[in-house]
Design a protein around this motif. Structure first.
Motif, PDB file in Angstrom:
ATOM      1  N   VAL A 197     -13.634 -31.750  43.611  1.00  0.00           N
ATOM      2  CA  VAL A 197     -13.940 -31.107  42.330  1.00  0.00           C
ATOM      3  C   VAL A 197     -12.827 -30.125  41.967  1.00  0.00           C
ATOM      4  CG1 VAL A 197     -15.571 -29.627  41.099  1.00  0.00           C
ATOM      5  CG2 VAL A 197     -16.420 -31.400  42.645  1.00  0.00           C
ATOM      6  N   ALA A 198     -12.368 -29.368  42.944  1.00  0.00           N
ATOM      7  CA  ALA A 198     -11.274 -28.418  42.696  1.00  0.00           C
ATOM      8  C   ALA A 198     -10.008 -29.139  42.261  1.00  0.00           C
ATOM      9  CB  ALA A 198     -11.016 -27.580  43.945  1.00  0.00           C
ATOM     10  N   GLU A 199      -9.743 -30.301  42.848  1.00  0.00           N
ATOM     11  CA  GLU A 199      -8.557 -31.073  42.477  1.00  0.00           C
ATOM     12  C   GLU A 199      -8.682 -31.620  41.061  1.00  0.00           C
ATOM     13  OE1 GLU A 199      -4.736 -32.940  43.306  1.00  0.00           O
ATOM     14  OE2 GLU A 199      -5.770 -31.088  43.789  1.00  0.00           O
ATOM     15  N   VAL A 200      -9.858 -32.099  40.677  1.00  0.00           N
ATOM     16  CA  VAL A 200     -10.077 -32.567  39.308  1.00  0.00           C
ATOM     17  C   VAL A 200      -9.808 -31.430  38.333  1.00  0.00           C
ATOM     18  CG1 VAL A 200     -11.843 -33.305  37.645  1.00  0.00           C
ATOM     19  CG2 VAL A 200     -11.698 -34.410  39.873  1.00  0.00           C
ATOM     20  N   GLU A 201     -10.337 -30.262  38.628  1.00  0.00           N
ATOM     21  CA  GLU A 201     -10.168 -29.125  37.729  1.00  0.00           C
ATOM     22  C   GLU A 201      -8.728 -28.639  37.683  1.00  0.00           C
ATOM     23  OE1 GLU A 201     -13.234 -26.366  38.850  1.00  0.00           O
ATOM     24  OE2 GLU A 201     -14.798 -27.692  38.054  1.00  0.00           O
ATOM     25  N   ARG A 202      -8.029 -28.691  38.804  1.00  0.00           N
ATOM     26  CA  ARG A 202      -6.614 -28.303  38.826  1.00  0.00           C
ATOM     27  C   ARG A 202      -5.775 -29.267  37.991  1.00  0.00           C
ATOM     28  NH1 ARG A 202      -1.909 -29.572  41.052  1.00  0.00           N
ATOM     29  NH2 ARG A 202      -2.733 -31.345  42.208  1.00  0.00           N
ATOM     30  N   LEU A 203      -6.012 -30.556  38.179  1.00  0.00           N
ATOM     31  CA  LEU A 203      -5.262 -31.558  37.417  1.00  0.00           C
ATOM     32  C   LEU A 203      -5.604 -31.508  35.934  1.00  0.00           C
ATOM     33  CD1 LEU A 203      -5.462 -34.504  39.963  1.00  0.00           C
ATOM     34  CD2 LEU A 203      -3.409 -33.213  39.316  1.00  0.00           C
ATOM     35  N   ALA A 204      -6.861 -31.249  35.599  1.00  0.00           N
ATOM     36  CA  ALA A 204      -7.251 -31.124  34.194  1.00  0.00           C
ATOM     37  C   ALA A 204      -6.526 -29.956  33.537  1.00  0.00           C
ATOM     38  CB  ALA A 204      -8.762 -30.958  34.077  1.00  0.00           C
ATOM     39  N   ALA A 205      -6.385 -28.856  34.261  1.00  0.00           N
ATOM     40  CA  ALA A 205      -5.663 -27.704  33.719  1.00  0.00           C
ATOM     41  C   ALA A 205      -4.195 -28.049  33.495  1.00  0.00           C
ATOM     42  CB  ALA A 205      -5.798 -26.510  34.652  1.00  0.00           C
ATOM     43  N   GLU A 206      -3.604 -28.814  34.406  1.00  0.00           N
ATOM     44  CA  GLU A 206      -2.211 -29.224  34.233  1.00  0.00           C
ATOM     45  C   GLU A 206      -2.066 -30.183  33.053  1.00  0.00           C
ATOM     46  OE1 GLU A 206      -0.206 -30.543  37.748  1.00  0.00           O
ATOM     47  OE2 GLU A 206      -0.834 -28.782  38.882  1.00  0.00           O
ATOM     48  N   LEU A 207      -3.015 -31.089  32.883  1.00  0.00           N
ATOM     49  CA  LEU A 207      -2.977 -31.997  31.733  1.00  0.00           C
ATOM     50  C   LEU A 207      -3.096 -31.216  30.431  1.00  0.00           C
ATOM     51  CD1 LEU A 207      -5.226 -34.862  33.109  1.00  0.00           C
ATOM     52  CD2 LEU A 207      -2.788 -35.035  32.559  1.00  0.00           C
ATOM     53  N   ALA A 208      -3.965 -30.223  30.415  1.00  0.00           N
ATOM     54  CA  ALA A 208      -4.114 -29.396  29.217  1.00  0.00           C
ATOM     55  C   ALA A 208      -2.814 -28.669  28.904  1.00  0.00           C
ATOM     56  CB  ALA A 208      -5.257 -28.400  29.396  1.00  0.00           C
ATOM     57  N   ALA A 209      -2.107 -28.244  29.942  1.00  0.00           N
ATOM     58  CA  ALA A 209      -0.828 -27.570  29.729  1.00  0.00           C
ATOM     59  C   ALA A 209       0.223 -28.521  29.162  1.00  0.00           C
ATOM     60  CB  ALA A 209      -0.336 -26.955  31.037  1.00  0.00           C
ATOM     61  N   LEU A 210       0.097 -29.814  29.458  1.00  0.00           N
ATOM     62  CA  LEU A 210       1.025 -30.802  28.901  1.00  0.00           C
ATOM     63  C   LEU A 210       0.834 -30.982  27.402  1.00  0.00           C
ATOM     64  CD1 LEU A 210       1.070 -33.718  31.487  1.00  0.00           C
ATOM     65  CD2 LEU A 210       2.975 -32.254  30.829  1.00  0.00           C
ATOM     66  N   GLY A 211      -0.350 -30.683  26.923  1.00  0.00           N
ATOM     67  CA  GLY A 211      -0.624 -30.834  25.501  1.00  0.00           C
ATOM     68  C   GLY A 211      -0.725 -32.296  25.106  1.00  0.00           C
ATOM     69  N   ALA A 212      -0.130 -32.647  23.991  1.00  0.00           N
ATOM     70  CA  ALA A 212      -0.210 -34.015  23.461  1.00  0.00           C
ATOM     71  C   ALA A 212       0.429 -35.026  24.404  1.00  0.00           C
ATOM     72  CB  ALA A 212       0.448 -34.085  22.092  1.00  0.00           C
ATOM     73  N   ASP A 213       1.340 -34.611  25.259  1.00  0.00           N
ATOM     74  CA  ASP A 213       1.964 -35.526  26.213  1.00  0.00           C
ATOM     75  C   ASP A 213       0.999 -36.015  27.288  1.00  0.00           C
ATOM     76  OD1 ASP A 213       4.371 -35.419  24.893  1.00  0.00           O
ATOM     77  OD2 ASP A 213       5.170 -33.794  26.138  1.00  0.00           O
ATOM     78  N   ALA A 214      -0.174 -35.417  27.391  1.00  0.00           N
ATOM     79  CA  ALA A 214      -1.171 -35.876  28.356  1.00  0.00           C
ATOM     80  C   ALA A 214      -1.619 -37.304  28.048  1.00  0.00           C
ATOM     81  CB  ALA A 214      -2.366 -34.928  28.372  1.00  0.00           C
ATOM     82  N   ASP A 215      -1.380 -37.768  26.825  1.00  0.00           N
ATOM     83  CA  ASP A 215      -1.688 -39.150  26.449  1.00  0.00           C
ATOM     84  C   ASP A 215      -0.811 -40.167  27.160  1.00  0.00           C
ATOM     85  OD1 ASP A 215      -3.856 -39.220  24.793  1.00  0.00           O
ATOM     86  OD2 ASP A 215      -2.713 -39.167  22.936  1.00  0.00           O
TER      87      ASP A 215
END
Length: 84
Positions: free
Chosen positions: A22-40
């Protein structure tokens, strides 16, 4: 895009998962959010942009699926799968 969240209650999506997963999912989600539109462009499928994306956890022990909500500028976790 600096926000992320679960599409459903976290307890519904993460039932039975180890705390570390769960912690890893949340860590990766935060990194994806930091990528912004490039997370696509991150994760699978690699041959197209947008739509439902998948990101592998712990070298294939699980994965989570997410959508990039450009309108609300969010990353939305819609599924978490753990193989153990």
């Amino acid at each position: 895009m600096n926000n992320w969240g679960y599409a459903f209650e976290p307890a519904d999506l993460c039932t039975g998962l180890p705390v570390g997963a769960v912690a890893e999912v949340e860590r990766l989600a935060a990194e994806l959010a930091a990528l912004g539109a490039d997370a696509d462009t991150v994760g699978r499928p690699e041959d197209r942009v947008g739509g439902l994306r998948q990101f592998t956890l712990f070298e294939g022990r699980g994965f989570f699926s997410y959508l990039v909500d450009r309108h609300h500028e969010d990353i939305v976790i819609v599924q978490v799968v753990w193989f153990g």
